[in-house]
Design a protein around this motif. Structure first.
Motif, PDB file in Angstrom:
ATOM      1  N   PRO A 133     -27.288   7.062   3.839  1.00 27.40           N
ATOM      2  CA  PRO A 133     -26.573   6.231   4.817  1.00 27.40           C
ATOM      3  C   PRO A 133     -25.128   5.983   4.400  1.00 27.40           C
ATOM      4  CG  PRO A 133     -28.753   5.332   4.378  1.00 27.40           C
ATOM      5  CD  PRO A 133     -28.550   6.433   3.386  1.00 27.40           C
ATOM      6  N   LEU A 134     -24.238   5.933   5.398  1.00 26.54           N
ATOM      7  CA  LEU A 134     -22.821   5.679   5.163  1.00 26.54           C
ATOM      8  C   LEU A 134     -22.480   4.255   5.585  1.00 26.54           C
ATOM      9  CD1 LEU A 134     -21.234   8.995   6.518  1.00 26.54           C
ATOM     10  CD2 LEU A 134     -21.514   8.337   4.126  1.00 26.54           C
ATOM     11  N   SER A 135     -21.636   3.611   4.806  1.00 29.01           N
ATOM     12  CA  SER A 135     -21.234   2.244   5.125  1.00 29.01           C
ATOM     13  C   SER A 135     -20.254   2.226   6.284  1.00 29.01           C
ATOM     14  CB  SER A 135     -20.593   1.592   3.900  1.00 29.01           C
ATOM     15  OG  SER A 135     -20.060   0.318   4.246  1.00 29.01           O
ATOM     16  N   LEU A 136     -20.498   1.313   7.225  1.00 26.20           N
ATOM     17  CA  LEU A 136     -19.572   1.110   8.339  1.00 26.20           C
ATOM     18  C   LEU A 136     -18.556   0.017   8.025  1.00 26.20           C
ATOM     19  CD1 LEU A 136     -22.120   1.388  11.257  1.00 26.20           C
ATOM     20  CD2 LEU A 136     -20.034   2.757  11.076  1.00 26.20           C
ATOM     21  N   GLU A 137     -18.596  -0.506   6.814  1.00 25.89           N
ATOM     22  CA  GLU A 137     -17.716  -1.608   6.431  1.00 25.89           C
ATOM     23  C   GLU A 137     -16.450  -1.129   5.732  1.00 25.89           C
ATOM     24  OE1 GLU A 137     -18.589  -4.319   7.711  1.00 25.89           O
ATOM     25  OE2 GLU A 137     -20.638  -3.707   8.207  1.00 25.89           O
ATOM     26  N   THR A 138     -16.277   0.176   5.588  1.00 30.45           N
ATOM     27  CA  THR A 138     -15.100   0.707   4.926  1.00 30.45           C
ATOM     28  C   THR A 138     -14.613   1.959   5.639  1.00 30.45           C
ATOM     29  OG1 THR A 138     -14.238   1.665   2.861  1.00 30.45           O
ATOM     30  CG2 THR A 138     -16.557   2.032   3.331  1.00 30.45           C
ATOM     31  N   SER A 139     -13.309   2.201   5.598  1.00 32.79           N
ATOM     32  CA  SER A 139     -12.733   3.431   6.116  1.00 32.79           C
ATOM     33  C   SER A 139     -12.368   4.389   4.985  1.00 32.79           C
ATOM     34  CB  SER A 139     -11.473   3.124   6.947  1.00 32.79           C
ATOM     35  OG  SER A 139     -10.507   2.462   6.146  1.00 32.79           O
ATOM     36  N   GLY A 140     -12.711   3.988   3.759  1.00 38.07           N
ATOM     37  CA  GLY A 140     -12.399   4.811   2.606  1.00 38.07           C
ATOM     38  C   GLY A 140     -13.381   5.950   2.421  1.00 38.07           C
ATOM     39  N   PRO A 141     -13.062   6.874   1.516  1.00 40.08           N
ATOM     40  CA  PRO A 141     -13.937   8.019   1.244  1.00 40.08           C
ATOM     41  C   PRO A 141     -15.284   7.568   0.682  1.00 40.08           C
ATOM     42  CG  PRO A 141     -11.742   8.373   0.332  1.00 40.08           C
ATOM     43  CD  PRO A 141     -11.808   6.940   0.742  1.00 40.08           C
ATOM     44  N   GLN A 142     -16.344   8.240   1.107  1.00 39.15           N
ATOM     45  CA  GLN A 142     -17.688   7.987   0.597  1.00 39.15           C
ATOM     46  C   GLN A 142     -18.231   9.328   0.086  1.00 39.15           C
ATOM     47  OE1 GLN A 142     -20.142   5.124   2.894  1.00 39.15           O
ATOM     48  NE2 GLN A 142     -18.489   5.074   4.410  1.00 39.15           N
ATOM     49  N   VAL A 143     -18.330   9.431  -1.230  1.00 38.38           N
ATOM     50  CA  VAL A 143     -18.687  10.692  -1.873  1.00 38.38           C
ATOM     51  C   VAL A 143     -20.202  10.860  -1.924  1.00 38.38           C
ATOM     52  CG1 VAL A 143     -18.529  12.041  -4.007  1.00 38.38           C
ATOM     53  CG2 VAL A 143     -16.582  10.642  -3.264  1.00 38.38           C
ATOM     54  N   GLN A 144     -20.656  12.062  -1.543  1.00 34.91           N
ATOM     55  CA  GLN A 144     -22.068  12.416  -1.645  1.00 34.91           C
ATOM     56  C   GLN A 144     -22.158  13.816  -2.250  1.00 34.91           C
ATOM     57  OE1 GLN A 144     -24.320  11.832   1.964  1.00 34.91           O
ATOM     58  NE2 GLN A 144     -23.821   9.655   2.061  1.00 34.91           N
ATOM     59  N   GLY A 145     -22.443  13.866  -3.550  1.00 37.26           N
ATOM     60  CA  GLY A 145     -22.475  15.154  -4.237  1.00 37.26           C
ATOM     61  C   GLY A 145     -21.089  15.787  -4.248  1.00 37.26           C
ATOM     62  N   HIS A 146     -21.004  17.060  -3.845  1.00 40.14           N
ATOM     63  CA  HIS A 146     -19.704  17.748  -3.815  1.00 40.14           C
ATOM     64  C   HIS A 146     -18.934  17.454  -2.537  1.00 40.14           C
ATOM     65  CE1 HIS A 146     -22.147  20.355  -1.276  1.00 40.14           C
ATOM     66  NE2 HIS A 146     -21.042  20.957  -0.861  1.00 40.14           N
ATOM     67  N   ARG A 147     -19.544  16.720  -1.610  1.00 41.94           N
ATOM     68  CA  ARG A 147     -18.898  16.430  -0.331  1.00 41.94           C
ATOM     69  C   ARG A 147     -18.321  15.012  -0.315  1.00 41.94           C
ATOM     70  NH1 ARG A 147     -23.286  18.448   4.250  1.00 41.94           N
ATOM     71  NH2 ARG A 147     -23.044  20.698   3.957  1.00 41.94           N
ATOM     72  N   VAL A 148     -17.428  14.792   0.643  1.00 39.56           N
ATOM     73  CA  VAL A 148     -16.901  13.447   0.853  1.00 39.56           C
ATOM     74  C   VAL A 148     -16.788  13.207   2.359  1.00 39.56           C
ATOM     75  CG1 VAL A 148     -14.484  14.228   0.672  1.00 39.56           C
ATOM     76  CG2 VAL A 148     -15.046  11.815   0.307  1.00 39.56           C
ATOM     77  N   TYR A 149     -17.174  12.012   2.778  1.00 39.82           N
ATOM     78  CA  TYR A 149     -17.118  11.614   4.177  1.00 39.82           C
ATOM     79  C   TYR A 149     -16.281  10.344   4.304  1.00 39.82           C
ATOM     80  CZ  TYR A 149     -21.203  14.687   4.754  1.00 39.82           C
ATOM     81  OH  TYR A 149     -22.064  15.751   4.773  1.00 39.82           O
ATOM     82  N   ARG A 150     -15.871  10.055   5.529  1.00 39.57           N
ATOM     83  CA  ARG A 150     -15.288   8.752   5.816  1.00 39.57           C
ATOM     84  C   ARG A 150     -15.547   8.427   7.280  1.00 39.57           C
ATOM     85  NH1 ARG A 150      -8.631   9.590   5.943  1.00 39.57           N
ATOM     86  NH2 ARG A 150      -8.548  10.715   7.946  1.00 39.57           N
ATOM     87  N   ILE A 151     -15.524   7.129   7.601  1.00 41.02           N
ATOM     88  CA  ILE A 151     -15.676   6.683   8.981  1.00 41.02           C
ATOM     89  C   ILE A 151     -14.403   5.939   9.358  1.00 41.02           C
ATOM     90  CG2 ILE A 151     -17.010   5.256  10.580  1.00 41.02           C
ATOM     91  CD1 ILE A 151     -19.453   5.729   8.787  1.00 41.02           C
ATOM     92  N   ARG A 152     -13.637   6.546  10.231  1.00 38.41           N
ATOM     93  CA  ARG A 152     -12.344   6.001  10.632  1.00 38.41           C
ATOM     94  C   ARG A 152     -12.479   5.293  11.979  1.00 38.41           C
ATOM     95  NH1 ARG A 152      -8.617   8.367  13.903  1.00 38.41           N
ATOM     96  NH2 ARG A 152      -9.768  10.349  13.794  1.00 38.41           N
ATOM     97  N   LYS A 153     -11.896   4.104  12.092  1.00 43.73           N
ATOM     98  CA  LYS A 153     -11.952   3.359  13.336  1.00 43.73           C
ATOM     99  C   LYS A 153     -10.594   3.401  14.025  1.00 43.73           C
ATOM    100  CE  LYS A 153     -13.127  -1.159  15.324  1.00 43.73           C
ATOM    101  NZ  LYS A 153     -13.502  -2.562  15.038  1.00 43.73           N
ATOM    102  N   GLU A 154     -10.635   3.651  15.332  1.00 49.92           N
ATOM    103  CA  GLU A 154      -9.394   3.726  16.108  1.00 49.92           C
ATOM    104  C   GLU A 154      -9.659   3.275  17.538  1.00 49.92           C
ATOM    105  OE1 GLU A 154      -6.618   7.315  17.820  1.00 49.92           O
ATOM    106  OE2 GLU A 154      -7.196   7.433  15.706  1.00 49.92           O
ATOM    107  N   THR A 155      -9.010   2.216  17.954  1.00 49.93           N
ATOM    108  CA  THR A 155      -9.112   1.652  19.310  1.00 49.93           C
ATOM    109  C   THR A 155     -10.571   1.512  19.764  1.00 49.93           C
ATOM    110  OG1 THR A 155      -8.865   3.839  20.357  1.00 49.93           O
ATOM    111  CG2 THR A 155      -6.851   2.565  19.958  1.00 49.93           C
ATOM    112  N   GLY A 156     -11.383   0.897  18.920  1.00 49.74           N
ATOM    113  CA  GLY A 156     -12.761   0.618  19.298  1.00 49.74           C
ATOM    114  C   GLY A 156     -13.721   1.774  19.131  1.00 49.74           C
TER     115      GLY A 156
END
Length: 283
Positions: A133-156
């Motif tokens: 699971p990815l945190s919706l409380e941050t827009s920063g990088p979330q590393v999972q193994g060799h990959r990295v994800y992020r959840i960016r918020k823009e205008t809702g």
């Protein structure tokens, strides 16, 4: 639902004393390692119907998999039974051909609210999906193994992004996977798009017979007449993602599905790997 039978199906062996983050992560990863992401029902003479008892019977009793509407709706049901606060969300997947997004209800996602924190869960996406699971409380990088994800918020709107099979930090090139809002949905809202994905030449699920599952060190995928094995680099060692492709004859495919994915179909599969027709409607 027989919760214990479902947990056994996904190989979850830990105690469930109370809904907590460790349990959520373990259930999420166990689900991905045990239940394939696949669309073989519509390529073997059937149709997916969004009724939870039918989906449960397919995935748990028949030991099949499914696409997002199936795997994620069942995950939400299981998590609810385990005491988690669950919300269904509507996602729109970015089309790699057109560069545009799919329509609303293109993808079903699960949000879990736990101890004042919100978590994005998704066990129904495929090769670019995240494992925990990815945190919706941050827009920063979330590393999972060799990959990295992020959840960016823009205008809702929230945008799930990754750096593909790399991790180059904040300055790396981010690629959108899908976008979504936090508006609560119900399973019936996805009925029309579920049928669309089984019948439209604009959908990958109509154009390609596919099945893929996460492995501890990579991913295994069947598409049309190909078996694709992807090996991930270890966290400790520098390395690249390695991919091998094996061409399959028609008569080999049932055995490969049974041996590699644990799937035995009731009706003959018609292998399919056609080009996807770009949708004329752009979002």
């Amino acid at each position: 639902m027989d919760v214990e039978k479902y947990l056994s199906r996904i190989g979850f062996a830990g105690p469930v004393a109370a809904p907590n983050l460790d349990v959520l992560r373990s259930v999420h990863i166990s689900h991905l390692l045990s239940v394939p992401f696949e669309d073989l029902t519509q390529h073997s003479g059937g149709r997916v119907q969004l009724e939870l008892p039918l989906l449960y019977n397919k995935v748990v009793n028949q030991r099949r998999g499914g696409f997002c509407y199936e795997n994620n709706s069942l995950l939400s049901w299981l998590l609810s039974e385990l005491g988690f606060q669950v919300t269904l969300l509507s996602g729109q997947v970015k089309n790699f051909i057109t560069g545009c997004y799919g329509p609303p209800f293109d993808h079903l996602i699960v949000m879990v609210s736990l101890d004042g924190q919100r978590w994005l869960c998704d066990v129904g996406f495929g090769s670019s999906g995240f494992s925990a699971p990815l945190s919706l409380e941050t827009s920063g990088p979330q590393v999972q193994g060799h990959r990295v994800y992020r959840i960016r918020k823009e205008t809702g709107m929230y945008f799930l992004e990754w750096q593909k099979e790399e991790n180059r930090g904040l300055d790396g090139e981010w690629t959108n996977i899908y976008k979504f809002t936090l508006e609560s949905r119900c399973l019936e809202d996805f009925t029309e798009m579920c049928q669309y994905h089984q019948t439209s030449p604009h959908s990958i699920f109509f154009c390609k017979s596919l099945c893929t599952i996460l492995k501890p060190n990579g991913r295994l995928a069947y598409i049309g007449h190909r078996l694709i094995t992807t090996t991930f680099p270890t966290v400790e060692a520098e390395g690249r993602v390695e991919t091998t492709i094996r061409e399959l004859e028609d008569e080999e495919i049932p055995g490969v599905l049974a041996e590699k994915f644990g799937i035995v179909l009731k009706s003959p599969l018609i292998p399919k790997d056609e080009a996807i027709t770009p949708s004329p409607v752009m979002y």
